[in-house]
Motif scaffolding. Structure first.
Motif, PDB file in Angstrom:
ATOM      1  N   LYS A 209       0.819  -1.213   0.000  1.00  0.00           N
ATOM      2  CA  LYS A 209       0.000   0.000   0.000  1.00  0.00           C
ATOM      3  C   LYS A 209       0.856   1.267   0.000  1.00  0.00           C
ATOM      4  O   LYS A 209       0.331   2.385   0.018  1.00  0.00           O
ATOM      5  CB  LYS A 209      -0.929  -0.002   1.217  1.00  0.00           C
ATOM      6  CG  LYS A 209      -1.938  -1.157   1.198  1.00  0.00           C
ATOM      7  CD  LYS A 209      -2.775  -1.189   2.462  1.00  0.00           C
ATOM      8  CE  LYS A 209      -3.747  -2.367   2.453  1.00  0.00           C
ATOM      9  NZ  LYS A 209      -4.519  -2.475   3.713  1.00  0.00           N
ATOM     10  N   GLY A 210       2.188   1.066   0.000  1.00  0.00           N
ATOM     11  CA  GLY A 210       3.085   2.201  -0.091  1.00  0.00           C
ATOM     12  C   GLY A 210       3.366   2.909   1.215  1.00  0.00           C
ATOM     13  O   GLY A 210       3.964   3.985   1.230  1.00  0.00           O
ATOM     14  N   LYS A 211       2.970   2.304   2.334  1.00  0.00           N
ATOM     15  CA  LYS A 211       3.167   2.920   3.643  1.00  0.00           C
ATOM     16  C   LYS A 211       4.345   2.257   4.361  1.00  0.00           C
ATOM     17  O   LYS A 211       4.530   1.041   4.289  1.00  0.00           O
ATOM     18  CB  LYS A 211       1.910   2.772   4.502  1.00  0.00           C
ATOM     19  CG  LYS A 211       0.694   3.535   3.965  1.00  0.00           C
ATOM     20  CD  LYS A 211       0.816   5.017   4.251  1.00  0.00           C
ATOM     21  CE  LYS A 211      -0.489   5.738   3.945  1.00  0.00           C
ATOM     22  NZ  LYS A 211      -0.420   7.170   4.320  1.00  0.00           N
ATOM     23  N   TYR A 212       5.133   3.075   5.076  1.00  0.00           N
ATOM     24  CA  TYR A 212       6.284   2.551   5.803  1.00  0.00           C
ATOM     25  C   TYR A 212       5.873   1.964   7.158  1.00  0.00           C
ATOM     26  O   TYR A 212       5.015   2.514   7.854  1.00  0.00           O
ATOM     27  CB  TYR A 212       7.315   3.649   6.035  1.00  0.00           C
ATOM     28  CG  TYR A 212       8.130   3.997   4.812  1.00  0.00           C
ATOM     29  CD1 TYR A 212       9.146   3.144   4.384  1.00  0.00           C
ATOM     30  CD2 TYR A 212       7.889   5.157   4.090  1.00  0.00           C
ATOM     31  CE1 TYR A 212       9.906   3.456   3.267  1.00  0.00           C
ATOM     32  CE2 TYR A 212       8.637   5.470   2.968  1.00  0.00           C
ATOM     33  CZ  TYR A 212       9.651   4.620   2.555  1.00  0.00           C
ATOM     34  OH  TYR A 212      10.397   4.916   1.448  1.00  0.00           O
ATOM     35  N   VAL A 213       6.530   0.861   7.516  1.00  0.00           N
ATOM     36  CA  VAL A 213       6.315   0.216   8.819  1.00  0.00           C
ATOM     37  C   VAL A 213       7.672   0.050   9.494  1.00  0.00           C
ATOM     38  O   VAL A 213       8.614  -0.474   8.895  1.00  0.00           O
ATOM     39  CB  VAL A 213       5.640  -1.160   8.661  1.00  0.00           C
ATOM     40  CG1 VAL A 213       5.514  -1.853  10.024  1.00  0.00           C
ATOM     41  CG2 VAL A 213       4.275  -1.021   8.007  1.00  0.00           C
ATOM     42  N   ALA A 214       7.785   0.490  10.734  1.00  0.00           N
ATOM     43  CA  ALA A 214       8.997   0.282  11.537  1.00  0.00           C
ATOM     44  C   ALA A 214       8.760  -0.941  12.416  1.00  0.00           C
ATOM     45  O   ALA A 214       7.934  -0.900  13.333  1.00  0.00           O
ATOM     46  CB  ALA A 214       9.287   1.514  12.386  1.00  0.00           C
ATOM     47  N   PRO A 215       9.458  -2.057  12.166  1.00  0.00           N
ATOM     48  CA  PRO A 215       9.135  -3.303  12.877  1.00  0.00           C
ATOM     49  C   PRO A 215       9.545  -3.350  14.346  1.00  0.00           C
ATOM     50  O   PRO A 215       8.845  -3.940  15.159  1.00  0.00           O
ATOM     51  CB  PRO A 215       9.887  -4.363  12.072  1.00  0.00           C
ATOM     52  CG  PRO A 215      11.009  -3.631  11.422  1.00  0.00           C
ATOM     53  CD  PRO A 215      10.481  -2.260  11.119  1.00  0.00           C
ATOM     54  N   ALA A 216      10.665  -2.735  14.700  1.00  0.00           N
ATOM     55  CA  ALA A 216      11.202  -2.907  16.054  1.00  0.00           C
ATOM     56  C   ALA A 216      10.235  -2.502  17.168  1.00  0.00           C
ATOM     57  O   ALA A 216      10.044  -3.268  18.125  1.00  0.00           O
ATOM     58  CB  ALA A 216      12.533  -2.170  16.185  1.00  0.00           C
TER      59      ALA A 216
END
Length: 589
Positions: free
Chosen positions: A462-469
């Motif tokens: 969807k083009g959105k950034y996710v920060a996993p930590a």
């Protein structure tokens, strides 16, 4: 973040979290111009020769104590042996062992002969062991206390013909020169080499979650200044007691479990193994104690097994009874004398922090990394903020770069990476700031919040950034979860691959509690998702039935997940997992 005895280690990433509590301010050791860590331990040995410095379990109920005089004598005799080898000065000398008294004596012997110490994690693969020893150009290797399984793997990585010395308590059957025999045949070294602040003291190899490990070069100044910074902030004196069990091969325990005792002369106790940990804790009665989130949770669970949480809450609200209950609980945990309590590898959840604070242990967070000898940020008493890791320590300057990366200048900032100028240039900016690799935010008084790793952030389809930590930290705060890896690059939504803890795994396999745990995981998924932005919400949790160990490459020696390895291993199942539309997926159970 894999300590030696626990699945997750305190100092765990290049980003590490510490937590401390507070009180007391007696007379502190004062830093003197030009003096470095080994100078201070020599002073302590001269001033208090008959005082006990180290206590080592020897199996069963047996322990061995070293006074300062005995500690220095053995160190000097080993230094004499090292000097007799006529190695070029300086040479790299490696130490491969769990924490023990001989670790400190060997390292002091290395310092006194003008050489450079290279810690080797006690749970490496053969390949990484070989790389570290060869890349560091180590000329001598001390082999110490090691568990059999890692040792069988690690010994394959020791280059043929390498000179080795074995500590007492080492694996059986080693045909190396023996510590006790060498001590018995050598006199103490007559001349101790004076080390300067600018000299390289050690090369600590990072755990290598991506690519091969990098050797962090630290000078004696890099080690000494942060040591005094910590001593002054948490008021450490020779009267303190400390239980050393987190891996001294990592920067954090090297700082707390070696440098601080060398400077202050505080009494150091060693833990024998996981099964004797409570006994080891009771023997030490620490005034300073560092641990990991999993153990803090297990301490709490142990209390709850003996007393229902609701009943305990009621008792803690009754003034006179409350004081007695708190005192009894802390004594049962072996923490009745603790002034400063710490945790690391991930943030502790607010409710767990509150629970310990209610018992009288205020846990204050901090932040650091191997590349600055862990000296960066720490929460000040009364100024803590949930989700934040503190304010800059004395002498530390911070800034947030245009891309959101935290950058710092600190007294502990490394000399660079050994034989890796390219990586050094990538990590230290042209104007002299250390790139932490962590994205951060500062509040109005300069407290730092870590929002993710710059290289780990990914986009969904969807083009959105996710920060996993930060999301992973919420999962591993749950008592049923050991480790978690959040992914979803190019997928319609993020997901989590989860490894259950030992107790939860037994409950599924032996206790028939699979349905109950699945319900808990569904509730956890909902709870975490409710606090996330829409584009960050996870579609499912995949519970895997496998081991994540340093030996098979799923985690680093400090138990930090190797994201690329986990994603590579499970990539083939993603299409099926997403198509199933299940909230909780049991993989290979």
């Amino acid at each position: 973040m894999n300590p030696i005895f626990f699945r997750r280690d305190l100092c765990t990433s290049t980003s590490q979290l510490l937590q401390f509590s507070s009180t007391m301010s007696p007379k502190l050791t004062q830093q003197e111009e030009g003096k470095v860590v080994p100078d201070y331990i020599l002073d302590k040995c001269a001033k208090h020769p008959h005082k006990v410095f180290l206590t080592q379990p020897m199996g069963g109920d047996a322990v061995k104590n070293w006074t300062f005089a005995e500690f220095l004598s053995e160190s000097k005799k080993m230094a004499a042996h090292i000097a007799s080898l006529d190695l070029p000065v300086p040479s790299q000398i490696a130490i491969m062992s769990k924490n023990c008294a001989w670790w400190l004596m060997a390292d002091l012997a290395v310092m006194m002969t003008g050489h450079v110490g290279v810690p080797i994690y006690p749970t490496l693969t053969a390949e990484t062991t070989k790389f570290t020893l060869e890349h560091s150009e180590a000329k001598l290797l001390f082999v110490g206390k090691l568990d059999d399984h890692p040792w069988q793997e690690m010994k394959k990585g020791i280059p043929e013909g390498m000179a080795c010395i074995s500590f007492p308590l080492c694996p059986e059957g080693l045909e190396y020169d023996k510590w006790d025999e060498l001590i018995g045949k050598n006199e103490e070294i007559k001349e101790v080499k004076k080390r300067t602040p600018e000299e390289m003291a050690t090369i600590i190899y990072t755990s290598g979650s991506t690519g091969v490990p990098k050797g962090v070069m630290l000078s004696f100044k890099n080690m000494t200044d942060p040591t005094f910074g910590l001593i002054n902030q948490i008021h450490v004196t020779e009267k303190d007691r400390y239980l050393s069990y987190l891996p001294i091969s990592h920067g954090m325990e090297r700082w707390i479990g070696e440098c601080v005792p060398f400077v202050t002369g505080m009494h150091v106790f060693y833990a024998e193994k996981l099964s004797t940990f409570v006994q080891d804790l009771g023997r030490c009665k620490p005034t300073l104690f560092l641990s990991v989130p999993r153990l803090w949770t297990k301490f709490q669970q142990g209390v709850f097994k003996k007393m229902e949480p609701a009943k305990l809450d009621k008792l803690l609200k009754i003034p006179v009874v409350s004081w007695l209950v708190k005192k009894k609980l802390l004594k049962a945990l072996g923490l009745q004398d603790v002034r400063y309590a710490g945790s690391g590898s991930a943030p502790l959840p607010p409710d767990l922090l509150a629970w310990y604070r209610n018992l009288g242990l205020e846990l204050l967070e901090g932040y650091g990394m191997t590349e600055n000898f862990n000296y960066s940020h720490m929460t000040k008493p009364g100024r803590g903020r949930v989700g934040y890791v503190g304010e800059p320590n004395t002498g530390v300057v911070q800034r947030i770069a245009e891309d959101g990366e935290l950058q710092v200048q600190t007294p502990g900032m490394m000399m660079g990476y050994y034989k890796n100028e390219e990586a050094t240039k990538e990590t230290i900016t042209e104007d002299g700031w250390l790139r932490t690799g962590d994205k951060g935010e500062l509040d109005d008084i300069g407290r730092l919040k870590i929002t993710g790793r710059t290289k780990e952030i990914f986009k969904t389809s969807k083009g959105k950034y996710v920060a996993p930590a930060p999301i992973e930290n919420q999962y591993i705060s749950h008592p049923r979860v050991e480790l978690a890896c959040v992914g979803g690059r190019g997928q319609p939504a993020a997901h989590a691959i989860v490894l259950l803890g030992e107790d939860a795994t037994k409950a599924v396999v032996d206790g028939g509690e699979k349905d109950a745990i699945e319900k808990e995981m569904e509730e956890l998924l909902k709870k975490v998702n409710d606090g996330l932005d829409e584009h960050e919400k996870l579609q499912f949790i995949a519970i895997v039935n496998e081991e994540w160990l340093p030996e098979n490459g799923f985690v680093t020696p400090t138990n930090k997940i190797k994201r690329s390895k986990i994603e590579e291993e499970h990539d083939q199942f993603l299409e099926e997992w997403y198509a199933s539309k299940k909230k909780v997926i049991w993989h290979k159970w």
